[in-house]
Structure formats: C-alpha cells, structure tokens
Design a protein around this motif. Structure first.
Motif, PDB file in Angstrom:
ATOM      1  N   LEU A   1     -22.882 -58.192 -32.716  1.00 38.07           N
ATOM      2  CA  LEU A   1     -22.203 -58.836 -31.426  1.00 38.07           C
ATOM      3  C   LEU A   1     -23.374 -59.010 -30.306  1.00 38.07           C
ATOM      4  CD1 LEU A   1     -18.492 -58.303 -31.158  1.00 38.07           C
ATOM      5  CD2 LEU A   1     -19.875 -60.194 -32.125  1.00 38.07           C
ATOM      6  N   ILE A   2     -24.192 -57.753 -30.104  1.00 39.04           N
ATOM      7  CA  ILE A   2     -25.237 -57.520 -29.154  1.00 39.04           C
ATOM      8  C   ILE A   2     -26.139 -58.683 -29.298  1.00 39.04           C
ATOM      9  CG2 ILE A   2     -27.038 -55.952 -28.321  1.00 39.04           C
ATOM     10  CD1 ILE A   2     -25.085 -53.614 -28.706  1.00 39.04           C
TER      11      ILE A   2
ATOM     12  N   MET B   1     -23.023 -47.801 -24.996  1.00 42.16           N
ATOM     13  CA  MET B   1     -23.529 -48.150 -23.621  1.00 42.16           C
ATOM     14  C   MET B   1     -25.088 -48.361 -23.528  1.00 42.16           C
ATOM     15  SD  MET B   1     -21.677 -49.605 -21.655  1.00 42.16           S
ATOM     16  CE  MET B   1     -22.685 -50.006 -20.411  1.00 42.16           C
ATOM     17  N   ALA B   2     -25.672 -47.292 -24.286  1.00 42.38           N
ATOM     18  CA  ALA B   2     -27.188 -47.199 -24.419  1.00 42.38           C
ATOM     19  C   ALA B   2     -27.638 -48.497 -25.006  1.00 42.38           C
ATOM     20  CB  ALA B   2     -27.596 -46.121 -25.218  1.00 42.38           C
ATOM     21  N   ALA B   3     -27.186 -49.101 -26.229  1.00 41.99           N
ATOM     22  CA  ALA B   3     -27.220 -50.215 -27.013  1.00 41.99           C
ATOM     23  C   ALA B   3     -26.904 -51.621 -26.029  1.00 41.99           C
ATOM     24  CB  ALA B   3     -26.778 -50.516 -28.205  1.00 41.99           C
ATOM     25  N   VAL B   4     -25.765 -51.397 -25.283  1.00 43.45           N
ATOM     26  CA  VAL B   4     -25.077 -52.721 -24.490  1.00 43.45           C
ATOM     27  C   VAL B   4     -26.061 -52.871 -23.360  1.00 43.45           C
ATOM     28  CG1 VAL B   4     -23.408 -53.334 -23.130  1.00 43.45           C
ATOM     29  CG2 VAL B   4     -22.884 -52.267 -25.358  1.00 43.45           C
TER      30      VAL B   4
ATOM     31  N   LEU C   1     -28.501 -55.647 -22.643  1.00 44.45           N
ATOM     32  CA  LEU C   1     -27.885 -57.072 -22.348  1.00 44.45           C
ATOM     33  C   LEU C   1     -27.452 -57.007 -20.774  1.00 44.45           C
ATOM     34  CD1 LEU C   1     -24.981 -57.421 -24.961  1.00 44.45           C
ATOM     35  CD2 LEU C   1     -27.310 -58.601 -25.151  1.00 44.45           C
ATOM     36  N   GLY C   2     -28.093 -56.120 -20.103  1.00 44.57           N
ATOM     37  CA  GLY C   2     -27.908 -55.945 -18.644  1.00 44.57           C
ATOM     38  C   GLY C   2     -28.289 -57.348 -18.019  1.00 44.57           C
ATOM     39  N   ARG C   3     -29.362 -57.882 -18.287  1.00 47.34           N
ATOM     40  CA  ARG C   3     -30.069 -59.049 -17.624  1.00 47.34           C
ATOM     41  C   ARG C   3     -29.128 -60.347 -17.981  1.00 47.34           C
ATOM     42  NH1 ARG C   3     -36.376 -58.773 -18.732  1.00 47.34           N
ATOM     43  NH2 ARG C   3     -35.809 -58.248 -20.551  1.00 47.34           N
ATOM     44  N   ILE C   4     -28.497 -60.057 -19.054  1.00 45.87           N
ATOM     45  CA  ILE C   4     -27.677 -61.433 -19.515  1.00 45.87           C
ATOM     46  C   ILE C   4     -26.157 -61.270 -18.998  1.00 45.87           C
ATOM     47  CG2 ILE C   4     -26.797 -62.591 -21.603  1.00 45.87           C
ATOM     48  CD1 ILE C   4     -29.126 -61.663 -23.065  1.00 45.87           C
ATOM     49  N   LEU C   5     -25.647 -60.243 -19.041  1.00 46.83           N
ATOM     50  CA  LEU C   5     -24.318 -60.027 -18.744  1.00 46.83           C
ATOM     51  C   LEU C   5     -24.055 -59.725 -17.111  1.00 46.83           C
ATOM     52  CD1 LEU C   5     -22.888 -57.706 -21.654  1.00 46.83           C
ATOM     53  CD2 LEU C   5     -22.724 -60.316 -21.229  1.00 46.83           C
ATOM     54  N   GLY C   6     -25.175 -59.031 -16.605  1.00 49.89           N
ATOM     55  CA  GLY C   6     -25.204 -58.698 -15.042  1.00 49.89           C
ATOM     56  C   GLY C   6     -24.711 -59.937 -14.059  1.00 49.89           C
ATOM     57  N   PRO C   7     -25.773 -60.655 -14.295  1.00 50.90           N
ATOM     58  CA  PRO C   7     -25.420 -62.039 -13.402  1.00 50.90           C
ATOM     59  C   PRO C   7     -24.211 -63.003 -13.533  1.00 50.90           C
ATOM     60  CG  PRO C   7     -27.781 -62.030 -14.139  1.00 50.90           C
ATOM     61  CD  PRO C   7     -26.896 -60.824 -15.190  1.00 50.90           C
ATOM     62  N   ARG C   8     -23.588 -62.593 -14.553  1.00 58.95           N
ATOM     63  CA  ARG C   8     -22.298 -63.091 -15.051  1.00 58.95           C
ATOM     64  C   ARG C   8     -21.057 -62.613 -14.597  1.00 58.95           C
ATOM     65  NH1 ARG C   8     -26.181 -65.205 -18.689  1.00 58.95           N
ATOM     66  NH2 ARG C   8     -26.057 -67.490 -19.104  1.00 58.95           N
ATOM     67  N   GLY C   9     -21.400 -61.283 -13.997  1.00 59.00           N
ATOM     68  CA  GLY C   9     -20.452 -60.254 -13.663  1.00 59.00           C
ATOM     69  C   GLY C   9     -19.516 -59.789 -15.134  1.00 59.00           C
ATOM     70  N   LEU C  10     -20.134 -59.762 -15.929  1.00 56.02           N
ATOM     71  CA  LEU C  10     -19.657 -59.230 -17.175  1.00 56.02           C
ATOM     72  C   LEU C  10     -19.769 -57.924 -17.877  1.00 56.02           C
ATOM     73  CD1 LEU C  10     -19.886 -62.873 -19.237  1.00 56.02           C
ATOM     74  CD2 LEU C  10     -17.890 -61.720 -18.433  1.00 56.02           C
ATOM     75  N   MET C  11     -21.220 -57.490 -17.113  1.00 53.18           N
ATOM     76  CA  MET C  11     -21.461 -56.039 -17.442  1.00 53.18           C
ATOM     77  C   MET C  11     -20.291 -55.078 -17.698  1.00 53.18           C
ATOM     78  SD  MET C  11     -24.215 -54.834 -19.154  1.00 53.18           S
ATOM     79  CE  MET C  11     -25.035 -53.151 -19.650  1.00 53.18           C
ATOM     80  N   PRO C  12     -20.132 -54.202 -18.959  1.00 52.33           N
ATOM     81  CA  PRO C  12     -19.050 -53.093 -18.532  1.00 52.33           C
ATOM     82  C   PRO C  12     -19.301 -52.085 -17.426  1.00 52.33           C
ATOM     83  CG  PRO C  12     -19.658 -53.614 -20.789  1.00 52.33           C
ATOM     84  CD  PRO C  12     -20.613 -54.333 -19.802  1.00 52.33           C
ATOM     85  N   ASN C  13     -18.457 -51.510 -16.859  1.00 51.22           N
ATOM     86  CA  ASN C  13     -18.578 -50.545 -15.589  1.00 51.22           C
ATOM     87  C   ASN C  13     -17.446 -49.571 -15.708  1.00 51.22           C
ATOM     88  OD1 ASN C  13     -18.674 -49.685 -12.840  1.00 51.22           O
ATOM     89  ND2 ASN C  13     -20.380 -50.865 -12.528  1.00 51.22           N
TER      90      ASN C  13
END
Length: 233
Positions: free
Chosen positions: A100-101, A121-124, A127-139
């Motif tokens: 899925l990554i 999270m190390a693997a996820v 995807l920071g540059r993809i998910l972050g701007p969309r507000g989707l990065m797990p936190n």
C-alpha cells in the motif's frame, strides 16, 4: 470582490451579519439557508486567539462527534501481522504494508483517513511529502499512530474528526449534514468547541475563542456568540 449569485444574495437576507446568534438559533438558520439539491455539509470555523507562527501555540487534535458527520470515512491502515488482522476485523477499508505504501506513492488516494502502528512509521514516513500536504499523515496527537488499531478504526467510523490550526489562526471542521436535526448539529458543535477549549495552549494570552462562524456548503456564514456556547446547555 467577487459578485454574489442571486441565490446567495437572497439567502443572505435571512441572516443578520451584525448579530451573534445563540447556538440553536444559528443552526436553525443553517438549515433554512441550505437550499442546494444535495445534502450540504455543515461546517464550523473557529478563530482562536493564538499565534500560529509559534510552535507552543499550535492547536491540533481529534474528537469523536456524538452524532457522527453524516459520512462514513474510508480508513487506510498500515499494519502487519496480528495488528493487520485486528484492523481488518474492525472494519478498516484497506490494510497493508509495503504494497500500500507503494500504491500511495504512485498517486492512489481512495481513502479519507490514514492510521499506522508505531512500528510502521519508519516506512510510512517516506510518504510524508505526499500525505502531509493533504492532512493525511498519521500523527500520535490525533490518535492515528497507535497499537490500539481496533479502537482507532471504530472511532473514525463513528464520526471522529481531526482539527488543526491553519496559518490564519482558524480551525475549520465539518460537523454534520444539513439534514441533521438542530439538536444533533448543536451537540456536535458543542463537543468540538469543548475539545478546542481543552486544547488551549498554555502560551495563549487574552481571549482564546475570538469568533465562530457556521455555514452549509452553499449557504451564507452565520456568526455564533462564543459567550453562549456551553456543553452543559
């Protein structure tokens, strides 16, 4: 300044722009002005007395709305082993690891919320540059990085929403649909405002909740009196 459509101009006549409405009155108006041919989303904008440029005055978190949002979120979970099975059993829409990554990195976004176990999270993080701007990065602050996968998925499916301060110092959140009863909208609204009050940064000075506006997708903004909002009402 953009010219108002005739429809918006007519609906705006129902709203006194100078008035601060009580909660129930405001949501009665929201329902009256939601005249689109679809079930409009009801949204809240809360202007906070914080400096969004300061790290110690950030406001971010999540809250479960008692009446849901009117939409069932599609949940993607990054987990492996027993935790992957737990996610699937809890009703997650998509569960996986590297497969899925890779799929997300190629532009797949058929999901609304992302949850991950800490060991993923190390693997996820790739995807920071993809998910972050969309507000989707797990936190961890929003409960989306956790080993309590079943609980996380169940809360999201039940109506959990995330809130996050924007650059203008405003929180924007959906709290339901125009088809909801006034009592349901008011209940969700008070739950959100209560969560924001509890999330007040220690560095915030002066008036914390400075303005609240509610609106439907296609309707005019309606100002709510911040001094008349109480979860106990």
């Amino acid at each position: 300044m953009a010219k108002q459509s005739k429809r918006i101009a007519e609906l705006s006549k129902l709203v006194d722009r100078e008035k601060l409405y009580d909660v129930d009155e405001a949501f009665n108006l929201v329902k009256q002005t939601a005249k689109a041919k679809f079930d409009e989303t009801v949204e809240v904008a809360v202007r906070l007395g914080v400096d969004p440029k300061k790290q110690d005055q950030q406001v971010r978190g999540a809250v479960v709305l008692p009446h849901g949002t009117g939409k069932t979120a599609r949940v993607l979970v990054f987990a492996k082993g027993d935790k992957a099975k737990e996610a699937a059993d809890a009703g997650a829409d998509y569960v996986g690891e590297e497969d899925l990554i890779q799929k997300v990195s190629q532009g797949w976004f058929d999901f609304d919320v992302v949850v991950a176990t800490p060991d993923m999270m190390a693997a996820v993080s790739r995807l920071g540059r993809i998910l972050g701007p969309r507000g989707l990065m797990p936190n961890p602050k929003t409960g989306t990085v956790t080993f309590e996968i079943a609980r996380a998925v169940n809360e999201i499916k039940a109506g959990k929403i995330e809130y996050r301060l924007d650059k203008a110092g405003i929180i924007h959140c959906p709290i339901g649909k125009a088809s909801f009863e006034v009592e349901q909208l008011a209940g969700n609204f008070r739950t959100l405002v209560d969560a924001l009050q509890k999330a007040k940064p220690s560095g915030a000075k002066g008036v914390y909740v400075r303005g609240i506006t509610v609106t439907s997708t296609m309707g005019p903004g309606i100002r709510v009196n911040p001094q008349r909002v109480s979860v106990a009402e």
